[in-house]
Design an enzyme around this catalytic site. Structure first.
Site, PDB file in Angstrom:
ATOM      1  N   ASN A 185       0.833  -1.197   0.000  1.00 19.09           N
ATOM      2  CA  ASN A 185       0.000   0.000   0.000  1.00 19.09           C
ATOM      3  C   ASN A 185       0.870   1.251   0.000  1.00 19.09           C
ATOM      4  OD1 ASN A 185      -0.431   1.941   2.512  1.00 19.09           O
ATOM      5  ND2 ASN A 185       0.163  -0.075   3.346  1.00 19.09           N
TER       6      ASN A 185
ATOM      7  N   SER B 258       5.524   5.045   8.805  1.00 17.71           N
ATOM      8  CA  SER B 258       4.932   4.775   7.503  1.00 17.71           C
ATOM      9  C   SER B 258       5.911   5.187   6.409  1.00 17.71           C
ATOM     10  CB  SER B 258       3.627   5.556   7.324  1.00 17.71           C
ATOM     11  OG  SER B 258       3.196   5.482   5.978  1.00 17.71           O
TER      12      SER B 258
ATOM     13  N   ASN C 204       5.007   5.947   3.467  1.00 12.57           N
ATOM     14  CA  ASN C 204       4.212   6.586   2.418  1.00 12.57           C
ATOM     15  C   ASN C 204       3.987   8.079   2.615  1.00 12.57           C
ATOM     16  OD1 ASN C 204       3.876   4.068   1.103  1.00 12.57           O
ATOM     17  ND2 ASN C 204       2.306   3.537   2.593  1.00 12.57           N
ATOM     18  N   THR C 205       4.611   8.659   3.636  1.00 11.70           N
ATOM     19  CA  THR C 205       4.619  10.110   3.822  1.00 11.70           C
ATOM     20  C   THR C 205       6.073  10.557   3.735  1.00 11.70           C
ATOM     21  OG1 THR C 205       2.621  10.157   5.183  1.00 11.70           O
ATOM     22  CG2 THR C 205       4.151  12.003   5.428  1.00 11.70           C
TER      23      THR C 205
ATOM     24  N   LYS D 184       5.121   3.566  17.068  1.00 15.65           N
ATOM     25  CA  LYS D 184       5.172   2.508  16.057  1.00 15.65           C
ATOM     26  C   LYS D 184       6.411   2.687  15.190  1.00 15.65           C
ATOM     27  CE  LYS D 184       2.235  -0.103  12.909  1.00 15.65           C
ATOM     28  NZ  LYS D 184       0.848  -0.282  12.448  1.00 15.65           N
TER      29      LYS D 184
ATOM     30  N   ASN E  72       5.825  -1.642  11.486  1.00 13.46           N
ATOM     31  CA  ASN E  72       5.049  -1.158  10.356  1.00 13.46           C
ATOM     32  C   ASN E  72       5.407  -1.985   9.113  1.00 13.46           C
ATOM     33  OD1 ASN E  72       3.457   0.652   8.705  1.00 13.46           O
ATOM     34  ND2 ASN E  72       3.884   2.265  10.184  1.00 13.46           N
TER      35      ASN E  72
END
Length: 343
Positions: free
Chosen positions: A111, A175, A177-178, A217, A246
């Protein structure tokens, strides 16, 4: 059983569309009163972690219900706790679609959602409207357009907003994705962030007359030196818990598969060993100073038991739920109970 019948139809759909369709179906069963009777029986196994009593050690990982739209539905599946989010101070659309890809041969998902969510105020409206009385974690992140040097401001906004409504708060700095988010895991920035969060937590505890634990996390893509540094900083700042891990940027084992080279974070079975290794290393560093919540690649009860043996106190599932359905919750709870009985 019902999920396994629906799964082939869901897997014929584009992944993000299937996600919403599955939730709509579960929500319909919940509203009709059927979901609880259809859900597998999960053994009671209460335990206290971070000062919170959990009815069983199997939770839902953040990411599946970003806005808290389905709290009551998820609460009927037998989870010992739910974690919603990641939520950001302001609403944002996330990355361009398509951004969610199944790799069925590997029981994996890639994702690059990018913290798509309706903003923290929208999430809190959903929390207030829910009937769920169980343990609820709220996972907070930064907006994509907030410069990394101002990231702490977003986390403090999130912490202040959700504090009164959460059983615990998770700080997501891992994450992939940032842009630049994982930079916050570097020692200097990590220590400064933890210091600010702990100062704010102390103020909020006085203000609300209630102490809400903070968990952080972390990523699976850490070497032993980084794990050592992070563990020491988590202890030095008296953080209440750590969630490991993660998604991974690695593509080992999926390079040859359709969608295997898509950008984003890889979750599911291929991340299992990497996640468990981080848990094992981290447990040695922490030596019981704070609990670990194990997540990453749990697609069977044995996988959950492996995380517990490696040093986790609790586990969370996400991708495994997509492949195995709600039966996975009971399987994990049963396997963990067996581990505890043999200690």
């Amino acid at each position: 059983m019902a999920y396994q019948l629906a799964k082939p139809l869901l897997f014929m759909m584009e992944a993000e569309r299937a996600h919403h369709a599955a939730f709509k179906g579960l929500g319909l069963l919940h509203s009709m009163g059927f979901l609880r009777t259809m859900s597998p029986t999960v053994p009671e196994n209460p335990l206290t972690v971070m000062g919170i009593e959990f009815p069983n050690p199997v939770g839902l990982a953040a990411g599946l219900d970003k806005n808290g739209d389905y709290i009551d539905t998820l609460g009927e599946l037998g989870f010992g706790f739910l974690e919603i989010g990641t939520v950001t101070p302001r609403a944002q659309p996330g990355n361009a679609k398509p951004r969610l890809f199944r790799l069925p041969e590997a029981r994996a998902i890639i994702n690059r959602m990018g913290f798509n969510n309706g903003g923290v105020d929208n999430l809190l409206e959903n929390v207030a409207a829910s009937q769920y009385k169980g343990v609820l974690g709220i996972n907070i992140g930064k907006n994509a357009d907030t410069p990394i040097e101002k990231a702490v401001d977003d986390y403090l906004i999130g912490l202040r907003k959700v504090y009164a409504h959460a059983s615990y708060v998770t700080v997501n700095i891992s994450s992939p994705n940032t842009k630049n988010l994982r930079q916050l895991q570097q020692a200097d920035e990590f220590g400064a962030l933890l210091s600010s969060l702990k100062q704010e937590q102390a103020k909020l505890a006085d203000e609300h007359g209630r102490y809400v634990p903070i968990a952080v996390k972390i990523a699976p893509d850490l070497d032993n030196n980084q794990i050592q540094e992070m563990g020491q900083l988590l202890m030095a700042h008296k953080i209440d818990g750590v969630i490991a891990t993660n998604t991974t940027l690695s593509r080992t084992g999926v390079e040859h598969l359709r969608h295997g080279q898509e950008a984003g974070g890889l979750s599911g079975e291929p991340v299992r060993a990497k996640s468990t290794s981080v848990i094992r290393e981290l447990a040695q560093v922490l030596d019981g100073a704070l609990p670990i919540i194990g997540v990453g690649g749990i697609v069977s009860g044995d996988d959950a038991a492996e995380k517990i043996r490696a040093g986790a106190a609790l586990v969370q599932v996400y991708s495994g739920l997509i492949y195995e359905g709600p039966q996975l919750i009971a399987d994990c709870a049963d396997a963990i109970l067996r581990v505890q009985e043999h200690r």
